[in-house]
Design an enzyme around this catalytic site. Structure first.
Site, PDB file in Angstrom:
ATOM      1  N   GLY A   1      44.980  18.585 -36.400  1.00  0.00           N
ATOM      2  CA  GLY A   1      44.753  17.326 -37.106  1.00  0.00           C
ATOM      3  C   GLY A   1      44.378  16.175 -36.197  1.00  0.00           C
TER       4      GLY A   1
ATOM      5  N   ASP B   1      49.402  22.690 -28.784  1.00  0.00           N
ATOM      6  CA  ASP B   1      50.367  21.664 -28.390  1.00  0.00           C
ATOM      7  C   ASP B   1      51.001  22.123 -27.085  1.00  0.00           C
ATOM      8  OD1 ASP B   1      52.804  20.071 -28.167  1.00  0.00           O
ATOM      9  OD2 ASP B   1      52.523  19.547 -30.274  1.00  0.00           O
TER      10      ASP B   1
ATOM     11  N   TYR C   1      60.667   7.264 -19.191  1.00  0.00           N
ATOM     12  CA  TYR C   1      59.270   7.655 -19.027  1.00  0.00           C
ATOM     13  C   TYR C   1      58.980   7.987 -17.568  1.00  0.00           C
ATOM     14  CZ  TYR C   1      54.280   6.977 -18.193  1.00  0.00           C
ATOM     15  OH  TYR C   1      52.987   7.121 -17.755  1.00  0.00           O
TER      16      TYR C   1
ATOM     17  N   LYS D   1      58.039  11.765 -15.700  1.00  0.00           N
ATOM     18  CA  LYS D   1      56.847  11.976 -14.883  1.00  0.00           C
ATOM     19  C   LYS D   1      57.216  12.408 -13.463  1.00  0.00           C
ATOM     20  CE  LYS D   1      53.312  11.230 -17.562  1.00  0.00           C
ATOM     21  NZ  LYS D   1      52.270  12.245 -17.750  1.00  0.00           N
TER      22      LYS D   1
ATOM     23  N   PHE E   1      48.276   3.100 -12.040  1.00  0.00           N
ATOM     24  CA  PHE E   1      48.944   1.823 -12.257  1.00  0.00           C
ATOM     25  C   PHE E   1      48.593   1.342 -13.671  1.00  0.00           C
ATOM     26  CE2 PHE E   1      50.148   2.604  -8.121  1.00  0.00           C
ATOM     27  CZ  PHE E   1      51.069   1.658  -7.683  1.00  0.00           C
ATOM     28  N   ASN E   2      47.736   0.386 -13.873  1.00  0.00           N
ATOM     29  CA  ASN E   2      47.434  -0.084 -15.227  1.00  0.00           C
ATOM     30  C   ASN E   2      45.979   0.207 -15.557  1.00  0.00           C
ATOM     31  OD1 ASN E   2      49.982  -1.848 -16.045  1.00  0.00           O
ATOM     32  ND2 ASN E   2      49.507  -2.302 -13.915  1.00  0.00           N
TER      33      ASN E   2
ATOM     34  N   LEU F   1      49.005  -4.605 -22.121  1.00  0.00           N
ATOM     35  CA  LEU F   1      48.609  -6.007 -21.997  1.00  0.00           C
ATOM     36  C   LEU F   1      47.150  -6.258 -22.368  1.00  0.00           C
ATOM     37  CD1 LEU F   1      49.061  -8.947 -21.160  1.00  0.00           C
ATOM     38  CD2 LEU F   1      48.542  -8.260 -18.801  1.00  0.00           C
TER      39      LEU F   1
END
Length: 313
Positions: free
Chosen positions: A34, A48, A138, A142, A166-167, A183
């Site tokens: 799906g 999965d 989290y 990891k 990082f971001n 952000l």
């Protein structure tokens, strides 16, 4: 090289598929039942990562895996830590089990890791030699996935690399980041009328390191090509540019032509500065971040978002 991409339908996953195609590789998109198919016309497989058998069926036919399937929200991980451990750790263990079986050639594995494994070190920028000290579930999941990959790689059954991002922001091929808990996507959502306001903790001087999703995707291609049987390596992936929250707001206002509606919140218990030391990946793999200027990250994200949603007049 035939490369399975788990989490292929996601923001980063689609960028990785595009980067693999550009490099002449043959990506196989691994998506859940799906789930949204990638925009690119590539082979896909349904399954999965928490289901060992669905992984076993597809992994036998690939040379390597870019493993991106994971839960990634820090605040959410505090509310549902077991959910995060089952997905991020069990999913990785399942993948390691099927990849670690005897094959004509050892498999290659690149894991999407995170700077969250380091916690909040005082020394900045953060190098790969910094202690592993996650401060949230989290990051802990990891870190566990990285360690498991290192242990299996040490047996010689595969070569593995963990890319500690990082971001990530921006857009590739008009595919926006729809995770408005981040952000830059949230700022752009406010500007597009898809969110009411942006909450800013404190005075907005906190500094972060943003990397364009196209540059992050290129890191995956270089890494899958560089995996060496019997070895595991970790690489930080960040632009190294110091960008404050106020810098993001100012750039967003310039690009969109309207002020950002913000709500000032009390200062949060969060690090003032988080920057990547990415010298290792630059020196060893030749990676660069040509797209990671803040204005390009925001411009690409804005164009993708406003093409995907009807922007207000």
């Amino acid at each position: 090289m035939r490369v399975l991409v788990t989490g292929a339908a996601g923001f980063l996953g689609q960028a990785v598929i595009a980067a693999l195609l550009d490099r002449g590789h043959e990506p196989v998109a691994f998506i859940r039942e799906g789930g949204r198919l990638p925009r690119q016309q590539v082979e896909s497989a349904i399954g999965d990562v928490r289901d060992l058998e669905s992984l076993r069926a597809v992994v036998q036919s690939v040379d390597g895996v870019c493993h991106l399937a994971a839960l990634t929200r820090v605040r959410e991980s505090f509310a549902g830590p077991l959910w995060y451990w089952r997905t991020n750790v069990l999913g990785t263990l399942n993948l390691l089990e099927v990849l670690g079986r005897k094959r004509p050639e050892p498999a290659r594995l690149v894991l999407a890791s995170t700077a969250a494994v380091y916690g909040t070190p005082e020394t900045q920028p953060i190098s790969e030699d910094a202690p592993i000290a996650p401060t949230n579930p989290y990051g802990a999941t990891k870190a566990a996935a990285d360690l498991a990959a290192a242990n299996v790689a040490a047996t010689g059954r595969l070569g593995a690399i963990s890319l500690r991002a990082f971001n990530i922001a921006g857009a590739v091929d008009g595919h926006p980041d729809r995770d408005f808990t981040r952000l830059i996507p949230k700022v752009l959502a406010v500007q597009a009328g898809l969110a009411e306001e942006l909450g800013v903790n404190g005075d907005g001087t906190a500094v972060r390191d943003f990397v364009h999703v196209a540059d992050m995707a290129h890191a995956f291609v270089l890494a899958i090509e560089a995996c060496t049987p019997g070895e595991w390596r970790a690489y930080n992936v960040g632009s190294g540019r110091e960008t404050s929250i106020n810098d993001v707001l100012a750039a967003a206002e310039q690009i969109t032509g309207r002020p950002v509606r913000i709500k000032r919140n009390p200062p949060a218990n969060e690090p003032r500065v988080l920057l990547a030391d990415s010298r290792r990946i630059r020196e060893e793999l030749g990676w660069q971040a040509p797209n990671s200027d803040l204005s390009q990250i925001l411009s690409d994200g804005w164009k993708a978002l406003t093409s995907a949603y009807a922007a207000p007049e």
